[in-house]
Design a protein around this motif. Structure first.
Motif, PDB file in Angstrom:
ATOM      1  N   ASP B 378      -4.772  -3.744  -2.214  1.00 45.24           N
ATOM      2  CA  ASP B 378      -5.477  -2.970  -3.239  1.00 45.24           C
ATOM      3  C   ASP B 378      -4.479  -2.155  -4.063  1.00 45.24           C
ATOM      4  O   ASP B 378      -4.551  -2.096  -5.287  1.00 45.24           O
ATOM      5  N   GLN B 403      -9.319   2.557  -5.932  1.00 48.04           N
ATOM      6  CA  GLN B 403     -10.716   2.637  -5.488  1.00 48.04           C
ATOM      7  C   GLN B 403     -11.552   1.551  -6.155  1.00 48.04           C
ATOM      8  O   GLN B 403     -12.442   0.974  -5.524  1.00 48.04           O
ATOM      9  N   ALA B 406     -10.955  -1.699  -4.365  1.00 44.18           N
ATOM     10  CA  ALA B 406     -11.639  -1.713  -3.066  1.00 44.18           C
ATOM     11  C   ALA B 406     -13.143  -1.908  -3.261  1.00 44.18           C
ATOM     12  O   ALA B 406     -13.786  -2.653  -2.524  1.00 44.18           O
ATOM     13  N   ARG B 410     -15.546  -4.906  -1.917  1.00 48.98           N
ATOM     14  CA  ARG B 410     -16.738  -4.651  -1.083  1.00 48.98           C
ATOM     15  C   ARG B 410     -17.952  -5.352  -1.658  1.00 48.98           C
ATOM     16  O   ARG B 410     -18.725  -5.978  -0.939  1.00 48.98           O
TER      17      ARG B 410
END
Lengths: 163, 414
Positions: B378, B403, B406, B410
């Motif tokens: 990441d 973020q 990530a 997800r």
């Protein structure tokens, strides 16, 4: 100097950080199983495993590796004592010119370690990024199914069972 | 509250009553082959199979789950199977579904089926589409039941939605514009339903007409603005739009990716003159975009040493294709500085392409790029994306890149 862990051994390599892993494996570490095919991440002949994932080593600069562990086909046994996948590829005579095979085996290894009971569709989708220009795909699929069985699993709905 | 809801529901029932339309006694098959061919082209323009085909399923046989903020809707079987498809639907019933979102039985369809766009289709186009659909092979495939959140399982509520958001019927011709522009508008606003992805929706899922084509979010991708708000660096000319829509690649913008990749693969099979008409209309929507008014800027910036690590990653992982002089660039691919995703206010499209690459489906050609999801962390992808933004654009750095990487992983279940 950059430190690399390949097949369980730590190496100190003198190379620029943007050097592709494939070049270091072949030129510095004399691990010649992974092949240079296109150099563009299109063919998969250079596939090795990093941690538990199959990757194109021609597009993986060594600066990206840090402490991740590299595995090549040389880690899957020797000619005298081959691992499940190399043995299955030999039994099925799955290589014609053989140039793609080391990459095919390492991609298949990543799948079977994660799931040794894949469906036929999962198997085919997983191998799709790797090309074979000789057209031995059906033998390659047979070899992976044979290896899955040898590893205590099997392909759940092998295409040939339906034919 | 309960009384209010009841009143709303009663009003919904009152405006939402539609009689069933009698089933046909036999599957209609006698259609002019030219009409069927025109219908086939229109089905590609609408990308009907995109929703009405499950993964690995038969074309048009339905079963694909479409997740909406109001629940999961399953696309129906639109093959002419008499029991599980629409084989007993008359042309009248088909037209009512397309224009009003009401099925043959008189029940409301969920607006996940974009009848708020299809309502713009001409009678002639609906004739052709009907002829094409009714001459497909009937497939027996029952559609799974929808799984709606309360109270959206109560279909009469959709009648209220229609009062608010459905503007029925074709648009009147604009006499001041050429016929090709009018045809393009009819397709873009109608069967092609471009606004379904490119126009933002309100909390009830209605298209915000005052923000038409302002850009919107779809499946973790940002569908960019198709109007004066476009951030494209090079102008979207009719020729560039045509090339992009037909091949999935514009040599002055970028490759089609994500949901748009599927759209361009469908449009590749539509009639050329129809896609050109769409291009004429879309180009007119973007005529006031900055790129159309100013000289294109494709300058590269020097990057400072904070990007040194990312520069090494780029050199080892990306430059072999994307650096000027690379074999791919010599074949006429857009320089990264022209890639619209790098200039957007959201980083998501850039991250999506780096993570997942571009891969045309088996047997199809199209722009190709390897996926880096398994290769780079990441942090490394975030660093490369920050480097691209600094080197190839004059825009401020994107915040919280790691973020975002990530989060996208997800959402894809990685």
């Amino acid at each position: 100097m950059i430190t690399l862990t390949v097949n369980g051994t730590t190496h100190q390599v003198q190379a620029e950080p943007d050097t592709p892993l494939l070049y270091v494996l072949r030129n510095d570490l004399a691990l010649n199983g992974a092949k240079f095919g296109c150099g563009l991440g299109q063919c998969g002949a250079c596939t090795v495993m990093v941690d538990d994932k199959p990757v194109f080593s021609c597009l993986l600069p060594i600066a990206a590796l840090s402490d991740r562990k590299v595995r090549t086909i040389e880690s899957l046994g020797t000619p005298d004592k081959p691992g499940a996948l190399p043995a299955a590829f030999e039994a099925e005579q799955a290589a014609q010119c053989g140039y793609c095979i080391a990459g095919m085996i390492m991609r298949a290894q990543a799948l079977l370690e994660r799931n040794n009971r894949p469906t036929e569709a999962e198997l085919r989708a997983h191998l799709a990024p790797n090309l074979c220009r000789c057209g031995t795909h059906m033998r390659i699929l047979r070899a992976v199914r044979r290896a899955a069985a040898a590893m205590g699993g099997g392909v759940r709905d092998a295409a040939e069972a339906r034919l | 509250m309960a009384v209010g809801l009841l009143a709303v529901a009663a009003a919904g029932v009152a405006v939402g009553l539609h009689p069933p339309i009698a089933p046909l006694s036999a599957l209609p098959r006698a259609f002019d082959p030219g009409l069927v061919a025109q219908g086939e082209s229109l089905a590609h323009i609408g990308n009907c199979v995109g929703c009405h085909t499950a993964d690995g399923g038969r074309p048009f046989a339905g079963g694909r789950a479409l997740s909406t903020p109001f629940g999961t809707v399953f696309a129906t079987n639109i093959t002419p199977h008499p029991e599980t498809g629409i084989g007993l639907w008359s042309r009248e019933a088909f037209g009512r579904a397309m224009r009003e979102g009401v099925d043959r039985n008189g029940d409301h369809l969920y607006p996940a089926f974009p009848y708020d766009h299809f309502t713009r289709a001409s009678d002639g186009d609906l004739d052709a589409l009907y002829a094409f659909i009714m001459t497909r092979s009937p497939m027996q495939a029952a559609t799974p039941a929808n799984q709606m959140e309360e109270p959206f399982g109560f279909r009469p509520l959709i009648a209220l939605w229609n009062l608010l958001y459905l503007e029925k019927g074709p648009l009147p011709e604009d006499q001041s514009k050429p016929a090709e522009w009018n045809r393009g508008r009819e397709l873009v606003e109608g069967l092609a339903h471009c606004g379904s992805c490119h126009t933002p929706r309100n909390a009830l899922g209605g298209q915000q007409r005052d923000r038409a084509f302002d850009g919107a979010w779809i499946e973790g991708w940002y569908a960019p603005p198709l109007n004066a708000k476009s951030r494209a660096v090079q102008p979207w000319t009719v020729d560039e739009l045509f090339a992009y829509l037909r091949s999935g690649l514009s040599k002055t913008h970028a490759a089609a990716a994500g949901p748009m990749g599927r759209v361009t693969r469908a449009l590749a099979q539509a009639r050329e003159d129809e896609v050109r008409a769409m291009s004429v209309y879309l180009a007119s929507l973007m005529a006031d975009a900055p790129a159309a008014r100013a000289a294109p800027h494709a300058k590269e910036n020097a990057v400072d040493s904070t990007h040194a690590e990312a520069a090494a990653l780029f050199a080892g992982a990306c430059a072999v294709c994307h650096e000027s002089g690379a074999p791919m660039m010599l074949e006429g691919r857009p320089p990264l500085a022209w890639g619209t995703p790098l200039h957007e206010s959201a980083s998501h499209n850039t991250i999506q392409v780096v993570l997942h690459g571009l891969r045309p489906p088996a047997g199809r050609s199209g722009p190709t790029m390897p996926a880096f999801a398994d290769t780079l962390s990441d942090r490394q992808i975030a660093d490369i994306v920050a480097y691209l933004r600094a080197r190839y654009t004059d825009k401020p750095p994107w915040p919280d890149l790691a973020q975002s990487v990530a989060q996208i992983r997800r959402e894809r279940g990685e």
